[in-house]
Scaffold this motif. Structure first.
Motif, PDB file in Angstrom:
ATOM      1  N   ASP A 176      35.724 -67.467  10.012  1.00  0.00           N
ATOM      2  CA  ASP A 176      35.855 -66.031  10.261  1.00  0.00           C
ATOM      3  C   ASP A 176      37.215 -65.754  10.875  1.00  0.00           C
ATOM      4  OD1 ASP A 176      35.200 -63.379  10.316  1.00  0.00           O
ATOM      5  OD2 ASP A 176      33.613 -63.557  11.829  1.00  0.00           O
ATOM      6  N   ARG A 177      37.667 -64.512  10.745  1.00  0.00           N
ATOM      7  CA  ARG A 177      38.906 -64.044  11.348  1.00  0.00           C
ATOM      8  C   ARG A 177      38.686 -62.666  11.947  1.00  0.00           C
ATOM      9  NH1 ARG A 177      40.500 -66.309   6.471  1.00  0.00           N
ATOM     10  NH2 ARG A 177      42.354 -67.656   6.453  1.00  0.00           N
ATOM     11  N   GLY A 231      29.837 -59.518  15.596  1.00  0.00           N
ATOM     12  CA  GLY A 231      31.246 -59.868  15.470  1.00  0.00           C
ATOM     13  C   GLY A 231      31.817 -60.331  16.798  1.00  0.00           C
ATOM     14  N   LEU A 309      28.081 -70.243  15.356  1.00  0.00           N
ATOM     15  CA  LEU A 309      28.673 -70.620  14.073  1.00  0.00           C
ATOM     16  C   LEU A 309      28.841 -72.133  13.952  1.00  0.00           C
ATOM     17  CD1 LEU A 309      31.466 -67.885  13.785  1.00  0.00           C
ATOM     18  CD2 LEU A 309      29.360 -68.014  12.428  1.00  0.00           C
TER      19      LEU A 309
END
Length: 583
Positions: A176-177, A231, A309
């Motif tokens: 992810d970014r 997020g 994650l």
């Protein structure tokens, strides 16, 4: 032999490193050499020349040049930003094109600075995305080989501000970014500017100011940084103004980096008029406190998600935000991660190392690993050079016969209350002085902090000094028994030692800890052990050997700093100088 030259160029904290057959053999920031401008963005010409000469190589011997910038990265996010912000986006696109052109002309530039014929140069250029280089700089230098979480966060790089990576064996997988305009680094820097700390790289000062304040602005900070359940973080819309144009790494005539204003008038509407530089009141302390607390909340939120994650106890981190030592200490208290690792140069200078190591594992394809146990990868100078400089000072010079005499004499001076410049071996890689280019003192002396600030450092009085502590004594003095050889954690001293060690105890009872063991710095470990014999404490006060300049590099620079300040003594290798009248 496979030689990889890593470069952080055309960007703040310009630096270079050299990796040979997967092993780091040298690394240095350009600010330590040449014009000696803090955070310089000048091409690391002096660093490159030193690295090649120190290892007996020519540019034509280099197989790869690794660059921590990939202008192809995050194109979708860039396009979306331009569409939503046509004026700012056009300026950002022009800056993007400028960076691309400077990167492409690097081949000719390297040949020119090395004095070689471009026709003889055979290296392949490898672009590595900024945050991949950050994570690689820690993971590929860590002792970890099994499943490891990798997290990078800073202001921005290749249009991203954070990255989550799954690391295992020689491979790194981006999960992810966070892309711009959302950025914890921009949040922190913008609020630093707002309260008057408007020069590049002053975030650490605001972290030091925060303990003097109260969290009176929590409601505003929650508007500025939003923590979504699904997020990492978002910035509140309309409060921040990144990408207002201006060249990345642009310098003023007096060598300061040009910074545009990162906050908008909407923040002024929330908090009142911005502060002029140097006008620190309780209001600025309270804002600093609220900024630091919200940053920590966002960091812990992000790392909790990182663990979901990548469910591992091992964590590697890098990026400018990873230098926030207060947040780093919370990782061990407030997240499932038990074994974090940060290499010595976690900010943008370290991206050259990450790009080089990424190239070794992902382009060369090697599985052979390297573990960075110490930070001493910069220049060193001969005994004869140190003798020449020491004897030029016009002071009495004691030439110590051996290491044992150096340690005994210096330890006695520190115990007796002298402030001493300590210059040994190779210079440190990264922003911290870790015991080779340091100013040392006795932390048990109540007035020592004020003495050093007034006579030598001439800096803000609220800023603390760091303790260097024998690794085996960390748990004795501090509430958290942390391994921190690169001074990356700020943690509380136990109550009984806060008054006993006042010169390294901040107003909130914390210290920015450097743990010292024989693997990380053998001579420094021996010195602190000897100090303990004289004082009863396995701790010394350690601050960088400089005076509002980059840390000294050469013996001559060390002598000059010693002579123009009120430092009492100087140890250049095995040569000891003490000023007349020093007590």
């Amino acid at each position: 032999m496979t030689a990889i030259l890593g470069l952080n160029a055309f960007h703040a904290d310009s630096a270079a490193c050299l990796v040979i057959d997967g092993k780091l053999v040298g690394a240095v920031a350009e600010e330590r050499l040449g014009k000696r401008l803090k955070h310089t963005s000048e091409f690391p010409a002096n660093a490159v020349r030193w690295l090649l000469a120190d290892n007996g190589l020519k540019l034509s011997d280099v197989d790869y040049v690794a660059l921590p910038r990939d202008t192809r990265a995050n194109r979708g996010a860039k396009a979306a930003y331009i569409a939503a912000n046509p004026v700012r986006g056009l300026r950002a696109a022009m800056e993007h094109l400028r960076r691309s052109s400077t990167t492409q002309s690097m081949i000719e530039k390297l040949a020119e600075i090395c004095g070689e014929d471009p026709a003889t140069v055979k290296f392949e250029t490898v672009p590595v995305e900024h945050h991949i280089a950050h994570v690689a700089s820690s993971y590929y230098c860590s002792p970890f080989d099994g499943l490891t979480a990798g997290f990078s966060y800073d202001a921005s790089g290749d249009f991203a501000s954070a990255m989550a990576v799954r690391c295992e064996g020689p491979r790194m997988e981006v999960l992810d970014r966070v892309t711009l305009p959302d950025s914890l680094g921009f949040f922190y820097t913008a609020l630093c500017q707002y309260i008057g700390f408007d020069s590049f790289g002053e975030e650490y000062k605001v972290m030091g100011l925060a303990p003097y304040g109260e969290d009176k602005y929590a409601d505003v900070m929650q508007k500025l940084v939003v923590l979504p359940e699904d997020g990492f973080f978002r910035l509140g819309k309309g409060y921040f103004g990144m990408h207002e144009g201006g060249a990345s790494g642009e310098m003023t005539e007096d060598g300061h980096l040009v910074m545009g204003r990162l906050y908008t008038d909407r923040i002024v509407a929330e908090l009142g008029p911005a502060t002029r530089r140097g006008e620190i009141t309780q209001r600025e302390m309270d804002i600093a406190k609220s900024v630091q607390i919200r940053f920590e909340q966002a960091s812990m939120h992000s790392l909790q998600r990182m663990h979901r994650l990548v469910p591992s106890e091992q964590l590697v981190m890098a990026g400018g935000c990873a230098l926030n030592g207060v947040a780093n200490a919370r990782i061990l208290r407030d997240t499932p991660f038990t074994t974090p690792y940060l290499q010595a140069a976690a900010s943008d200078d370290g991206t050259c190392l990450g790009a080089a190591m990424w190239t070794w594992h992902n382009v060369v394809g090697s599985q052979e690993r390297f573990h960075m146990k110490h930070a001493f990868w910069g220049p060193q100078y001969s005994d004869e050079e140190m003798r020449r400089v020491a004897t030029s000072a016009g002071l009495h010079v004691v030439e110590c016969a051996d290491e044992a005499e150096v340690v005994e004499r210096v330890a006695r001076h520190i115990a007796d209350g002298l402030v001493l410049g300590w210059y040994q071996g190779r210079s440190e890689w990264g922003p911290r002085a870790l015991g080779n280019r340091s100013i040392l003192a006795n932390p048990a002396i109540k007035t020592m902090k004020e003495t050093i600030n007034a006579k030598i450092k001439r800096r803000e009085s609220f800023r603390p000094f760091a303790p260097s502590v024998l690794q085996e004594d960390v748990g004795e003095y501090f509430e958290q028994d942390i391994y921190s050889p690169f001074m990356m954690h700020v943690t509380k001293l136990k109550p009984q030692y806060r008054e006993a060690l006042p010169a390294i105890t901040h107003v909130d009872g914390t210290g920015r800890l450097q743990s010292v063991d024989p693997d990380s710095n053998a001579l420094y470990y021996k010195l602190i052990s000897k100090v303990k014999q004289h004082t009863g404490y396995g701790v010394v006060l350690n601050t960088s050997f400089n005076e509002n300049e980059p840390v000294v590099d050469t013996p001559q620079q060390a002598l000059d700093c010693f002579l123009r300040t009120d430092m009492d003594a100087l140890c250049l290798g095995r040569y000891l100088l003490v000023k007349s009248g020093a007590n």
